[in-house]
Design a protein around this motif. Structure first.
Motif, PDB file in Angstrom:
ATOM      1  N   ASP A  94      74.810  18.535  83.772  1.00 45.34           N
ATOM      2  CA  ASP A  94      76.644  19.086  82.963  1.00 45.34           C
ATOM      3  C   ASP A  94      76.498  19.824  82.487  1.00 45.34           C
ATOM      4  N   GLY A  95      76.721  21.507  82.331  1.00 46.73           N
ATOM      5  CA  GLY A  95      75.967  22.477  82.451  1.00 46.73           C
ATOM      6  C   GLY A  95      74.844  23.524  81.957  1.00 46.73           C
ATOM      7  N   ALA A  96      73.826  22.452  81.496  1.00 51.83           N
ATOM      8  CA  ALA A  96      72.127  23.276  80.852  1.00 51.83           C
ATOM      9  C   ALA A  96      71.609  23.071  82.468  1.00 51.83           C
ATOM     10  N   VAL A  97      71.272  24.853  82.669  1.00 49.29           N
ATOM     11  CA  VAL A  97      70.130  24.649  83.867  1.00 49.29           C
ATOM     12  C   VAL A  97      68.521  24.570  82.691  1.00 49.29           C
ATOM     13  N   ILE A  98      68.174  23.501  83.903  1.00 50.60           N
ATOM     14  CA  ILE A  98      66.874  23.125  83.742  1.00 50.60           C
ATOM     15  C   ILE A  98      65.685  24.135  83.781  1.00 50.60           C
ATOM     16  N   GLU A  99      65.548  24.742  83.284  1.00 48.50           N
ATOM     17  CA  GLU A  99      64.309  25.826  83.948  1.00 48.50           C
ATOM     18  C   GLU A  99      63.001  24.947  84.274  1.00 48.50           C
ATOM     19  N   ILE A 143      70.176  -1.519  80.339  1.00 48.68           N
ATOM     20  CA  ILE A 143      71.444  -1.198  79.258  1.00 48.68           C
ATOM     21  C   ILE A 143      71.513   0.176  78.999  1.00 48.68           C
ATOM     22  N   HIS A 144      72.718   1.173  79.572  1.00 50.52           N
ATOM     23  CA  HIS A 144      72.859   2.406  79.694  1.00 50.52           C
ATOM     24  C   HIS A 144      74.292   2.871  78.795  1.00 50.52           C
ATOM     25  N   SER A 145      73.816   4.060  78.306  1.00 55.45           N
ATOM     26  CA  SER A 145      75.095   4.901  77.915  1.00 55.45           C
ATOM     27  C   SER A 145      75.172   5.699  78.678  1.00 55.45           C
ATOM     28  N   PHE A 146      76.637   5.918  78.177  1.00 56.95           N
ATOM     29  CA  PHE A 146      77.630   7.432  78.963  1.00 56.95           C
ATOM     30  C   PHE A 146      78.519   7.861  77.609  1.00 56.95           C
ATOM     31  N   THR A 147      78.517  10.027  78.213  1.00 51.89           N
ATOM     32  CA  THR A 147      79.153  10.440  77.470  1.00 51.89           C
ATOM     33  C   THR A 147      80.653  10.480  77.480  1.00 51.89           C
ATOM     34  N   PRO A 148      81.124  10.145  76.562  1.00 54.14           N
ATOM     35  CA  PRO A 148      82.329  10.005  76.391  1.00 54.14           C
ATOM     36  C   PRO A 148      83.557  11.034  77.457  1.00 54.14           C
ATOM     37  N   GLN A 149      83.010  12.910  77.860  1.00 55.81           N
ATOM     38  CA  GLN A 149      83.725  13.238  78.452  1.00 55.81           C
ATOM     39  C   GLN A 149      82.150  14.195  79.222  1.00 55.81           C
ATOM     40  N   GLY A 152      84.881  20.173  80.932  1.00 60.87           N
ATOM     41  CA  GLY A 152      85.273  20.217  82.627  1.00 60.87           C
ATOM     42  C   GLY A 152      86.070  18.699  83.134  1.00 60.87           C
ATOM     43  N   ARG A 153      86.084  17.694  82.854  1.00 56.87           N
ATOM     44  CA  ARG A 153      86.393  16.781  83.024  1.00 56.87           C
ATOM     45  C   ARG A 153      87.125  15.834  82.155  1.00 56.87           C
ATOM     46  N   ALA A 154      87.508  15.266  83.070  1.00 59.47           N
ATOM     47  CA  ALA A 154      88.714  14.249  82.416  1.00 59.47           C
ATOM     48  C   ALA A 154      88.167  12.849  80.641  1.00 59.47           C
ATOM     49  N   PRO A 155      89.210  12.922  78.960  1.00 58.21           N
ATOM     50  CA  PRO A 155      87.600  11.951  78.285  1.00 58.21           C
ATOM     51  C   PRO A 155      87.702  10.709  79.617  1.00 58.21           C
ATOM     52  N   ARG A 156      87.055  10.022  79.222  1.00 61.06           N
ATOM     53  CA  ARG A 156      86.902   8.398  80.294  1.00 61.06           C
ATOM     54  C   ARG A 156      86.627   7.201  78.439  1.00 61.06           C
ATOM     55  N   PRO A 157      88.156   6.632  78.840  1.00 58.00           N
ATOM     56  CA  PRO A 157      88.914   5.525  78.546  1.00 58.00           C
ATOM     57  C   PRO A 157      87.819   4.478  77.857  1.00 58.00           C
ATOM     58  N   TRP A 158      87.024   4.384  79.032  1.00 55.07           N
ATOM     59  CA  TRP A 158      85.979   2.806  79.068  1.00 55.07           C
ATOM     60  C   TRP A 158      85.167   2.922  77.533  1.00 55.07           C
ATOM     61  N   HIS A 159      85.201   1.823  77.085  1.00 56.02           N
ATOM     62  CA  HIS A 159      84.783   1.667  75.556  1.00 56.02           C
ATOM     63  C   HIS A 159      82.866   0.792  76.389  1.00 56.02           C
ATOM     64  N   VAL A 160      82.922   0.231  76.803  1.00 59.21           N
ATOM     65  CA  VAL A 160      82.205  -0.468  78.028  1.00 59.21           C
ATOM     66  C   VAL A 160      82.844  -0.342  79.500  1.00 59.21           C
ATOM     67  N   SER A 161      81.684  -0.662  80.530  1.00 58.71           N
ATOM     68  CA  SER A 161      81.166  -0.823  81.605  1.00 58.71           C
ATOM     69  C   SER A 161      80.298  -1.554  82.153  1.00 58.71           C
ATOM     70  N   VAL A 186      87.433  -2.078  79.195  1.00 59.13           N
ATOM     71  CA  VAL A 186      86.321  -2.019  79.678  1.00 59.13           C
ATOM     72  C   VAL A 186      86.820  -2.381  82.044  1.00 59.13           C
ATOM     73  N   GLY A 187      85.522  -1.295  82.143  1.00 67.15           N
ATOM     74  CA  GLY A 187      85.054  -0.359  83.719  1.00 67.15           C
ATOM     75  C   GLY A 187      84.811  -1.528  84.241  1.00 67.15           C
ATOM     76  N   ASP A 188      85.052  -1.871  85.257  1.00 63.93           N
ATOM     77  CA  ASP A 188      83.918  -2.535  86.377  1.00 63.93           C
ATOM     78  C   ASP A 188      83.443  -0.989  87.583  1.00 63.93           C
ATOM     79  N   ASN A 189      82.613  -0.888  86.920  1.00 68.45           N
ATOM     80  CA  ASN A 189      81.785   0.213  88.033  1.00 68.45           C
ATOM     81  C   ASN A 189      82.247   1.246  87.651  1.00 68.45           C
ATOM     82  N   GLU A 190      82.647   1.309  86.037  1.00 71.53           N
ATOM     83  CA  GLU A 190      83.117   2.703  85.784  1.00 71.53           C
ATOM     84  C   GLU A 190      82.514   3.568  84.717  1.00 71.53           C
ATOM     85  N   PRO A 191      82.260   4.665  84.729  1.00 68.08           N
ATOM     86  CA  PRO A 191      82.600   5.862  85.576  1.00 68.08           C
ATOM     87  C   PRO A 191      81.699   6.184  86.381  1.00 68.08           C
ATOM     88  N   TYR A 192      80.530   5.513  86.909  1.00 71.54           N
ATOM     89  CA  TYR A 192      79.894   5.515  88.036  1.00 71.54           C
ATOM     90  C   TYR A 192      79.774   3.994  88.748  1.00 71.54           C
TER      91      TYR A 192
END
Length: 256
Positions: A94-99, A143-149, A152-161, A186-192
């Motif tokens: 996501d834009g960060a280089v892991i040196e 249990i996981h969490s995802f970033t809202p955006q 360079g990508r569209a915002p993610r509308p889901w609260h939980v999936s 609520v997402g079903d197999n989203e955003p992943y």
């Protein structure tokens, strides 16, 4: 300073019929590794799942259930990937280089697998094996969490999936129950997708035929203790209803 440990076990003597997992609980880096990533980047979602650990611990309290959490950053090595996955050790995220990961060789890759990745999965296998030996089929909730955006990508509308693969014994009723909540997207197999061969749920749920589901929560909703407590209470209610579990959800408080 808290000593580094690759695995965190909570309530190992808890109710074995439910096993809680958190693959990306912390942004911790073992002292022998220098990732070359600035602190501001290590505080982002690229290093760990923001808020997921707090939700997992609160659910463990609510259900008096065991929990197994990773003790290392996903940038060290990702326990939610197979050992042969090309994204097991990320070089760019996501834009960060892991040196510190750009030029690691096969020997360092194998060392990280042995030191961090395998102990985490061995702990999960041990908990499952112990439950099965007692004649109990454990249900796995990750249990996981995802970033809202992403940049360079569209915002993610889901609260939980809810992510799942072939087995909807948990995912089906849980998605239905979550969607019964007012104003919850609520997402079903989203955003992943949960259909990732080699990931944690595939390894411990799909391959072993155990009921399982992965819950993704948008991380801005659980970035602080109050949000984590609120979402743990909501998930406890929904899991209780969907899976006929007994949980004192109303007793969940902020962890101090």
């Amino acid at each position: 300073m808290v000593p580094f440990r690759p695995v965190e076990r909570v309530r190992p003597e808890g109710d074995p019929s439910l096993l809680l997992l958190c693959d990306h609980a912390l942004a911790a880096v073992p002292p022998e590794i220098d990732l070359g990533v600035p602190p501001a980047e290590m505080a982002r979602h690229i290093a760990y799942d923001i808020g997921a650990r707090g939700v997992t611990l609160a659910l463990s309290d609510a259900f008096e259930a065991p929990a197994i959490l990773s003790g290392f950053s996903r940038l060290v090595i990702d326990p939610n990937r197979a050992e042969d996955d090309p994204t097991l050790i990320m070089r760019l995220y996501d834009g960060a280089v892991i040196e510190g990961n750009r030029r690691i060789d096969a020997a360092e890759r194998d060392r990280r697998i042995a030191a961090y990745h395998r102990p985490y999965h061995a702990a999960i296998d041990a908990a499952i094996d112990a439950a099965l030996a007692d004649g109990i089929e454990p249900r796995l909730i990750s249990i996981h969490s995802f970033t809202p955006q992403l940049r360079g990508r569209a915002p993610r509308p889901w609260h939980v999936s809810v992510l799942w693969d072939r087995d909807d014994r948990i995912a089906g009723p849980l998605i239905e129950r979550l969607r019964a909540e007012d104003e919850l997207v609520v997402g079903d197999n989203e955003p992943y997708t949960g259909r990732l061969e080699g990931d944690c749920m595939w390894r411990h749920g799909t391959l072993r035929g155990l009921p399982h589901a992965l819950i993704e929560i948008r991380n801005d909703l659980i970035a602080d203790a109050a949000g984590q407590a609120a979402w743990a209470a909501l998930l406890a209610r929904c899991l209780s209803d969907a899976l006929d579990l007994d949980a004192p959800a109303e007793d969940i408080k902020e962890r101090r």
